[in-house]
Design an enzyme around this catalytic site. Structure first.
Site, PDB file in Angstrom:
ATOM      1  N   HIS A   1      -2.693   0.655   6.615  1.00 55.30           N
ATOM      2  CA  HIS A   1      -3.103   0.792   5.476  1.00 55.30           C
ATOM      3  C   HIS A   1      -2.504   2.239   5.005  1.00 55.30           C
ATOM      4  CE1 HIS A   1      -4.190  -0.115   1.589  1.00 55.30           C
ATOM      5  NE2 HIS A   1      -5.598   0.648   1.538  1.00 55.30           N
TER       6      HIS A   1
ATOM      7  N   ASP B   1      -8.010   4.921  -3.342  1.00 57.94           N
ATOM      8  CA  ASP B   1      -7.202   3.840  -2.598  1.00 57.94           C
ATOM      9  C   ASP B   1      -6.651   3.173  -3.900  1.00 57.94           C
ATOM     10  OD1 ASP B   1      -5.785   2.030  -1.350  1.00 57.94           O
ATOM     11  OD2 ASP B   1      -7.532   1.324  -0.069  1.00 57.94           O
TER      12      ASP B   1
ATOM     13  N   CYS C   1       0.524  -1.343   0.039  1.00 57.15           N
ATOM     14  CA  CYS C   1       0.054   0.110   0.033  1.00 57.15           C
ATOM     15  C   CYS C   1       0.913   1.483  -0.127  1.00 57.15           C
ATOM     16  CB  CYS C   1      -1.118   0.210   1.263  1.00 57.15           C
ATOM     17  SG  CYS C   1      -0.155  -0.140   2.680  1.00 57.15           S
TER      18      CYS C   1
END
Lengths: 672, 304
Positions: free
Chosen positions: A469, A485, A425
């Site tokens: 995250h 995202d 991420c």
């Protein structure tokens, strides 16, 4: 009735008496168990020295070697003291203090000879047990330390019963030690509930090495970490007042990263102007939901809330970037209740924010910037450029990997986007924000936690450190800050690690296991969840039993608000009452006869007393029998046989005719 | 055995009317191998009791009337020069009998008293360098006038301790006295009595008494009683271990007479006033406690 007062003979005094050998062996065993959890946290040399000393002391006790000379002991003590100082550069603080305590406890063993030494060592052991809670307050560690305390107490018992026969009574010592602790339980509960709680921690926990071991930090560096820490530790638990939102909406906002040098991303400086500004008014587009977060201590100030928070909890600060902070760092379990709107419009952008959200080092990552320039011409709107970027991630062979290759060049984003194409991420978020900034769109990296695991038993959501995250936010004209995202844009078949499939699948549990083993997996999952639910309760009621909880408890009991002096008064009163009851009970016990036969006989006497038979304690059974037969002529036969049975059982020394049980039962049946 | 005991008591009761308890106590004292002290005014039947006891049990009986000029040799015996043989020959005194009645023992001088009491303790006498054993069984009944009477030498504590029991006979009740006055009992009947048992049987009875069972619970009670006598403020000094043993033995004999082969707390209570009465004194007045009053004091001790 008659008391003989015994004086301890002089040779029995602790200072002179040599500790019995079996007691010392018990002591060593108990100490080893006390030390184990500490040793797991200590540097290797400390562990080695402690184990050597423990082992040597055991051998010396078994073989009756003499203890080392004073000079040797003093030298060793000085050496260990300086060793500790070299290790931590201080003798103060939690880690150094514990190391020192551990080492000195072991050293004490080298001069342990008399009963007095042994007693001191055991008391030190209790202290070390207590200090274990500074590191770990979980149920398991509580249970372990409780067992250790039983063992320490048993060792104390063995030391003080030097004449007893050893081998036979091991379990007896453990039993009496447990009994002792059980007897202390009511007192412990009274103290636990009633001792006035001070708001906040009792003392500021010094920053220990364990601090900051969370999945989050306020800076990240692309390419430095080639392996993502995968910790199952609990970050926080959330109880929702209403429905739990869908997993893809659960973005728990943490630190926001604005500044970059092309590789390193960091939060705004402490004294940045933006940090002093209050959070802007935000228009919620959906009904805000309410929830309570129970946060595990992470030794930072961050509090986590769903995007986007609409109501600030007490004693907290909300930054303009919507980072929620507590007033002090969270060193113990912390609970707060807040509200968030899942759909919102946050469209204020200050000039200062724009500047920081568009900043990029001009000489780094040229290829990336070139690609962004190209998109700038391709698409007309910012929205279109965002879609182009996501399409790029989706179409190019990007892989999600928890063990990506290191990015060692000076242009790590270039290397990631055009060569490696593997990362987690942080890589995607950083690359996406760089692309957006290069394309002229204000963007920032947001870190925090995503998702969570629902626990049906406790009806709460469990968020682990492994749920940490990073995602991106871009500011679009007319829409304000929008969450993007980029990690989600990767094709599902390109996710390498199995666990991550779990992370991105919408219906988690069912996709996780194949049908054959599903029931087993479910049972296992169920067990894990019950365990976590128990932990949750433990945190709520034991570790997190603070002033607020205490007041809540009293209010629930209908006692209203109690101030500290009332609490102390109440506590003293209850403890005194408890002790008074206890002493009365002990007095009663002393008078009461333990023998079941005698107990039954006294029951019989009480029964008869109700019918007017003299119950004076000096009257013998024969005389009482005659009195009873005189008073209750109808039951002559029954009374006579009862008393005869009793006399047979108690006053003849031959083989007893019939068990006392028969007599006891006959007494139970007897009514006059 | 119970029939033997019953017939002994029966025969005694025909001589001493209305005195079952003192008779039983006297018999149990004898069965417990202890010596008996009877403390009472003259004329209540002390002598008759001992004479009847001796006859009934088939014991060789002798009696010494103690006076202030009685000498130890009058009790123990002395060597007398015999003209025919030209030698000194030992003439045993009245002490060489199985039941000795020492009447009005507190009229004699301490020197004479102690000659008797030493013989009681040792079961033997040493005269002129020779030790002579006393017969077995050897049982002394001493009578004593209440010490307020003129011309008495009260026995010291240490010598009182030699007697297992100290009993009083007291006045007879009206019915018994009427019978007595009517001439249906008394000394005349003494001559008509015959022995119920032999000496050998008596020794067996004594053996059986010592075999009466005594449970732990009872010993607890006995110890509590002894402890109380030592701790309580009512007494100048407590009961000695010897008194404890004596109490146990007396209680065993009492239980045996009652027809039991095990001890009950009641047996201790029954015999305690007579075993302890002459041993425990009021610390203020120095007087000894009488039967019932003493037992009342011991009511503070609960039966464990």
């Amino acid at each position: 009735m008659i008391w003989w007062r015994k004086q301890k003979p002089a040779h029995y005094r602790e200072e002179q008496q040599v500790a019995p050998s079996n007691g010392i062996i018990w002591l060593l065993g108990a100490l080893l168990l006390v030390l184990i959890p500490h040793l797991l946290r200590q540097p290797g040399w400390v562990v080695t020295i402690c184990l050597i000393i423990l082992g040597w002391r055991l051998l010396s006790e078994l073989n009756r070697w003499s203890l080392p000379h004073t000079v040797f002991r003093l030298t060793l003590a000085a050496a260990l003291l300086s060793g500790t100082y070299l290790q931590y550069h201080t003798l103060n603080g939690l880690d150094a203090g514990t190391t020192l305590l551990t080492l000195m406890l072991c050293l004490k063993l080298l001069e342990l000879r008399t009963l007095r030494d042994a007693t001191i060592t055991i008391l030190l052991g209790y202290f070390l047990v207590l200090s274990g809670f500074l590191y770990d307050q979980s149920i398991l560690s509580g249970l372990y330390l409780l067992a250790v305390v039983v063992l320490l107490t048993a060792a104390l018992l063995v030391l003080n019963h030097p004449d007893d026969n050893r081998e036979m009574q091991r379990s007896r010592y453990l039993k009496s030690a447990s009994t002792l602790l059980l007897q202390a339980l009511p007192l412990m509960l009274i103290l636990f509930i009633l001792v006035p709680r001070i708001p906040g921690p009792l003392w500021a926990l010094p920053n220990s090495s364990s601090a900051g071991k969370t999945g989050l930090s306020d800076e990240m560096s692309i390419g430095d970490i080639s392996h993502l820490a995968d910790s199952d530790k609990v970050a926080f638990r959330v109880t929702f007042s209403g429905e739990i939102p869908a997993a893809e909406q659960l973005y728990w906002r943490g630190p926001v990263l604005w500044q970059t040098d092309g590789r390193r991303w960091s939060a705004l400086n402490k004294n940045d102007l933006l940090n002093s500004l209050a959070a802007p008014e935000v228009a919620p587009l959906s009904e805000p939901i309410e929830y309570t977060v129970t946060l595990q201590p992470h030794h930072r100030r961050w509090l986590f809330a769903l995007d986007l928070i609409t109501e600030q909890p007490d004693n907290s600060v909300l930054r303009r970037e919507f980072l929620l902070l507590s007033e002090q760092s969270v060193n113990e379990v912390y609970r707060y209740t807040t509200r968030s709107a899942l759909n919102y419009r946050n469209d204020q952008l200050l000039m200062q924010e724009y500047e920081r959200a568009i900043q990029l080092p001009s000489h780094r990552n040229p290829q990336t910037r070139a690609l962004a320039q190209q998109w700038r011409q391709q698409a007309a709107s910012d929205r279109g450029r965002v879609s182009l970027a996501l399409d790029y991630f989706r179409q190019q062979p990007f892989y999600y990997s928890r063990t990506p290759p290191r990015l060692e060049s000076d242009d790590p984003i270039d290397q990631f986007l055009f060569e490696a194409k593997k990362g987690f991420c942080e890589h995607y978020a950083a690359a996406f924000v760089t692309l957006m900034r290069a394309a002229g769109i204000p963007a920032r990296v947001v870190t925090g936690y995503q998702g969570g695991e629902y626990n049906e038993l406790g009806d709460y959501l469990l968020v682990r450190q492994s749920d940490a995250h990073a995602w991106a936010e871009v500011w679009l004209q007319g829409e304000g800050w929008v969450r993007v995202d980029p990690t989600r844009a990767i094709a599902p078949d390109r996710i390498e690690a199995f666990e991550d499939q779990y992370r991105f699948s919408e219906t988690r549990n069912d996709a996780l296991f194949n049908p054959d083993t599903r029931w087993m997996a479910r049972a296992w999952l169920q067990t894990l969840r019950s365990w976590d639910a128990a932990n949750h309760q433990w945190n709520q009621w034991v570790v997190g039993f603070n002033q607020k909880k205490q007041q809540q408890l009293f209010e629930r009991l209908g006692m209203g608000e109690l101030n500290i002096s009332t609490l102390v008064g109440l506590m003293t009163l209850i403890i005194l009452g408890f002790l008074a009851l206890l002493s009365l009970y002990l007095l009663y016990q002393r008078q009461r006869v333990q023998d079941p036969l005698q107990q039954a006989y006294q029951t019989l006497c009480h029964q008869l007393a109700k019918c007017g038979v003299d119950n004076a304690p000096w009257i013998g059974p024969k005389q009482r029998c005659q009195q009873a037969m005189f008073k209750l002529p109808k039951q002559r036969q029954e009374i006579k046989s009862l008393f005869n049975h009793y006399i047979q059982l108690r006053y003849t020394t031959q083989q007893k005719p019939g068990e006392p049980r028969a007599f006891i039962q006959a007494v139970r049946r007897f009514r006059c | 055995m119970q029939t033997t005991i019953r017939s002994i008591l029966q025969q005694l009761n025909t001589v001493i009317l209305g005195k079952e308890v003192p008779l039983k106590l006297a018999l149990s004292c004898l069965l417990a191998r202890g010596h008996l002290l009877i403390e009472d005014i003259p004329g209540v039947g002390k002598t008759t009791l001992s004479h009847a006891l001796a006859t009934t049990l088939g014991l060789k009986y002798s009696r010494i009337q103690f006076t202030s000029d009685l000498l130890p040799a009058d009790i123990l015996g002395s060597a007398v020069y015999e003209r025919e043989s030209g030698e000194f020959h030992f003439h045993p005194g009245p002490i060489f009998s199985q039941l000795l009645l020492a009447d009005e023992v507190n009229r004699a001088t301490p020197k004479t008293q102690s000659a008797l009491l030493e013989a009681m303790e040792e079961q033997q006498v040493s005269i002129e360098g020779k030790t002579r054993p006393l017969p077995n069984p050897f049982f002394v009944i001493a009578t004593q006038n209440p010490s307020f009477q003129i011309g008495t030498f009260p026995l010291p504590e240490s010598q009182l301790d030699r007697f297992l029991m100290c009993i009083q006979l007291g006045y007879p009740n009206a019915a018994a006295e009427r019978q007595l006055l009517a001439g249906n009992s008394g000394r005349e009947r003494l001559n008509t009595l015959s022995a119920v048992i032999t000496t050998a049987q008596l020794l067996t009875l004594q053996q059986q008494v010592s075999e009466v069972q005594c449970s732990e619970a009872l010993l607890d009670y006995l110890q509590a009683l002894l402890g109380f006598s030592r701790e309580a403020p009512h007494f100048a000094s407590g009961l000695s271990p010897r008194s404890g043993l004596g109490l146990l033995q007396a209680a065993k004999a009492w239980a045996f007479i009652e027809g039991r082969d095990y001890l009950l707390p009641e047996d201790l209570q029954q015999t305690l006033p007579y075993v302890a009465g002459h041993r425990l004194a009021n610390p203020q007045s120095g007087e000894h406690y009488g039967g019932e009053a003493l037992l009342k004091l011991f009511h503070e001790v609960a039966i464990p």
